[in-house]
Design an enzyme around this catalytic site. Structure first.
Site, PDB file in Angstrom:
ATOM      1  N   CYS A   1       1.461   8.721   6.165  1.00 43.30           N
ATOM      2  CA  CYS A   1       1.663   7.666   6.730  1.00 43.30           C
ATOM      3  C   CYS A   1       2.230   6.916   5.675  1.00 43.30           C
ATOM      4  O   CYS A   1       2.652   7.472   4.637  1.00 43.30           O
ATOM      5  CB  CYS A   1       0.814   6.927   7.646  1.00 43.30           C
ATOM      6  SG  CYS A   1      -0.883   6.550   6.665  1.00 43.30           S
TER       7      CYS A   1
ATOM      8  N   ASN B   1      -1.672   5.520   3.697  1.00 47.19           N
ATOM      9  CA  ASN B   1      -2.770   6.392   3.587  1.00 47.19           C
ATOM     10  C   ASN B   1      -4.001   5.614   3.701  1.00 47.19           C
ATOM     11  O   ASN B   1      -4.959   5.986   3.161  1.00 47.19           O
ATOM     12  CB  ASN B   1      -2.779   7.341   2.393  1.00 47.19           C
ATOM     13  CG  ASN B   1      -3.619   8.589   2.498  1.00 47.19           C
ATOM     14  OD1 ASN B   1      -4.179   9.294   1.637  1.00 47.19           O
ATOM     15  ND2 ASN B   1      -3.903   8.896   3.508  1.00 47.19           N
TER      16      ASN B   1
ATOM     17  N   CYS C   1      -4.737   3.650   6.926  1.00 44.77           N
ATOM     18  CA  CYS C   1      -4.810   3.380   8.400  1.00 44.77           C
ATOM     19  C   CYS C   1      -4.693   4.556   9.355  1.00 44.77           C
ATOM     20  O   CYS C   1      -5.836   5.283   9.646  1.00 44.77           O
ATOM     21  CB  CYS C   1      -4.160   2.211   8.769  1.00 44.77           C
ATOM     22  SG  CYS C   1      -4.217   0.692   8.103  1.00 44.77           S
ATOM     23  N   ARG C   2      -3.531   5.241   9.346  1.00 47.87           N
ATOM     24  CA  ARG C   2      -3.393   6.137  10.347  1.00 47.87           C
ATOM     25  C   ARG C   2      -3.709   7.662   9.898  1.00 47.87           C
ATOM     26  O   ARG C   2      -4.408   8.385  10.472  1.00 47.87           O
ATOM     27  CB  ARG C   2      -1.804   6.125  10.882  1.00 47.87           C
ATOM     28  CG  ARG C   2      -1.553   4.684  11.617  1.00 47.87           C
ATOM     29  CD  ARG C   2       0.016   4.523  11.671  1.00 47.87           C
ATOM     30  NE  ARG C   2       0.666   4.308  10.387  1.00 47.87           N
ATOM     31  CZ  ARG C   2       1.892   3.931  10.271  1.00 47.87           C
ATOM     32  NH1 ARG C   2       2.728   3.961  11.164  1.00 47.87           N
ATOM     33  NH2 ARG C   2       2.160   3.603   9.024  1.00 47.87           N
ATOM     34  N   SER C   3      -2.939   7.766   8.524  1.00 44.44           N
ATOM     35  CA  SER C   3      -3.136   9.184   8.363  1.00 44.44           C
ATOM     36  C   SER C   3      -4.696   9.517   7.961  1.00 44.44           C
ATOM     37  O   SER C   3      -5.016  10.686   8.113  1.00 44.44           O
ATOM     38  CB  SER C   3      -2.337   9.499   7.335  1.00 44.44           C
ATOM     39  OG  SER C   3      -2.341   8.935   5.971  1.00 44.44           O
TER      40      SER C   3
ATOM     41  N   ASP D   1       2.168   1.204  13.456  1.00 44.08           N
ATOM     42  CA  ASP D   1       1.232   0.857  12.200  1.00 44.08           C
ATOM     43  C   ASP D   1       0.283  -0.240  12.704  1.00 44.08           C
ATOM     44  O   ASP D   1       0.773  -1.443  13.134  1.00 44.08           O
ATOM     45  CB  ASP D   1       2.271   0.221  11.243  1.00 44.08           C
ATOM     46  CG  ASP D   1       1.738  -0.445  10.090  1.00 44.08           C
ATOM     47  OD1 ASP D   1       0.328  -0.176   9.753  1.00 44.08           O
ATOM     48  OD2 ASP D   1       2.293  -0.495   9.154  1.00 44.08           O
TER      49      ASP D   1
HETATM   50  P1  4NP Z   1      -0.962   3.200   7.128  1.00 41.53           P
HETATM   51  O1  4NP Z   1      -0.867   1.385   7.243  1.00 41.53           O
HETATM   52  O2  4NP Z   1       0.607   3.268   6.730  1.00 41.53           O
HETATM   53  O3  4NP Z   1      -1.320   3.557   8.257  1.00 41.53           O
HETATM   54  O4  4NP Z   1      -1.939   3.354   6.109  1.00 41.53           O
HETATM   55  C1  4NP Z   1      -0.696   0.546   6.364  1.00 41.53           C
HETATM   56  C2  4NP Z   1      -1.433   0.305   5.214  1.00 41.53           C
HETATM   57  C3  4NP Z   1      -1.024  -0.623   4.249  1.00 41.53           C
HETATM   58  C4  4NP Z   1       0.052  -1.235   4.564  1.00 41.53           C
HETATM   59  C5  4NP Z   1       1.035  -1.045   5.276  1.00 41.53           C
HETATM   60  C6  4NP Z   1       0.633  -0.077   6.627  1.00 41.53           C
HETATM   61  N1  4NP Z   1       0.736  -2.169   3.449  1.00 41.53           N
HETATM   62  O5  4NP Z   1       1.463  -2.968   3.712  1.00 41.53           O
HETATM   63  O6  4NP Z   1      -0.244  -2.439   2.574  1.00 41.53           O
END
Ligand code: 4NP
Length: 147
Positions: free
Chosen positions: A3, A6, A8-10, A119
């Site tokens: 993602c 790294n 939240c989703r992955s 997201d």
């Molecule tokens: P992820 O979510 O891609 O699922 O880990 C996010 C985590 C952090 C951010 C964006 C999306 N950020 O902008 O910091």
């Protein structure tokens, strides 16, 4: 499992795929990474930890890392969470073999629909939906993998 951050989703996708593979007796190596570097070394987001825990999946051993070009050689399949992740990963691919390993995780449940895992970073309520999407996709992948 890839993602953006790294966190939240992955990490959830990694935890779920590890759990489902273990249940199926499959000795797979499953890992996750982000296309971005900002959260390197961090624990998964507490909301991902919480929803995983709710379903018996502990992801607190994970630490964020950035996707590296050698991941194309280290893994047989590279599942991306959304179309932006796919673009950012494919930029690093050096050949057709690398490119052929990359697909959207939701292609497992909705083939050919270019569907992205939303997201959930700015949406406290989104984590449950993300969990459900990922769990179904991981189950389908394992069921269709022929092992
Ligand atoms: P992820 O979510 O891609 O699922 O880990 C996010 C985590 C952090 C951010 C964006 C999306 N950020 O902008 O910091």
């Amino acid at each position: 499992m890839v993602c953006l951050g790294n966190i939240c989703r992955s990490p959830l996708a990694e935890g779920i795929m590890k759990a489902r593979a273990a249940e199926a007796g499959l000795p797979w190596t499953v890992d996750s990474a982000g296309t971005g570097y900002w959260h390197t070394g961090e624990l998964p987001d507490r909301r991902s930890i919480q929803v995983g825990r709710k379903y018996g999946i502990d992801i607190t051993d994970q630490r964020a890392r950035q996707f590296q070009p050698d991941d194309f050689d280290r893994f047989d399949r590279i599942f991306v969470m959304d179309v932006n992740n796919r673009r950012d990963v494919l930029i690093l691919a050096k050949n057709e073999e690398h490119r052929s390993k990359v697909s959207l995780i939701l292609d497992e449940t909705h083939p050919g629909k270019d569907r992205s895992v939303p997201d959930p970073y700015y949406d406290d309520n989104g984590f449950e939906t993300v969990y459900e999407m990922l769990d179904e996709a991981c189950r389908r992948f394992i069921a269709s993998s022929g092992y």
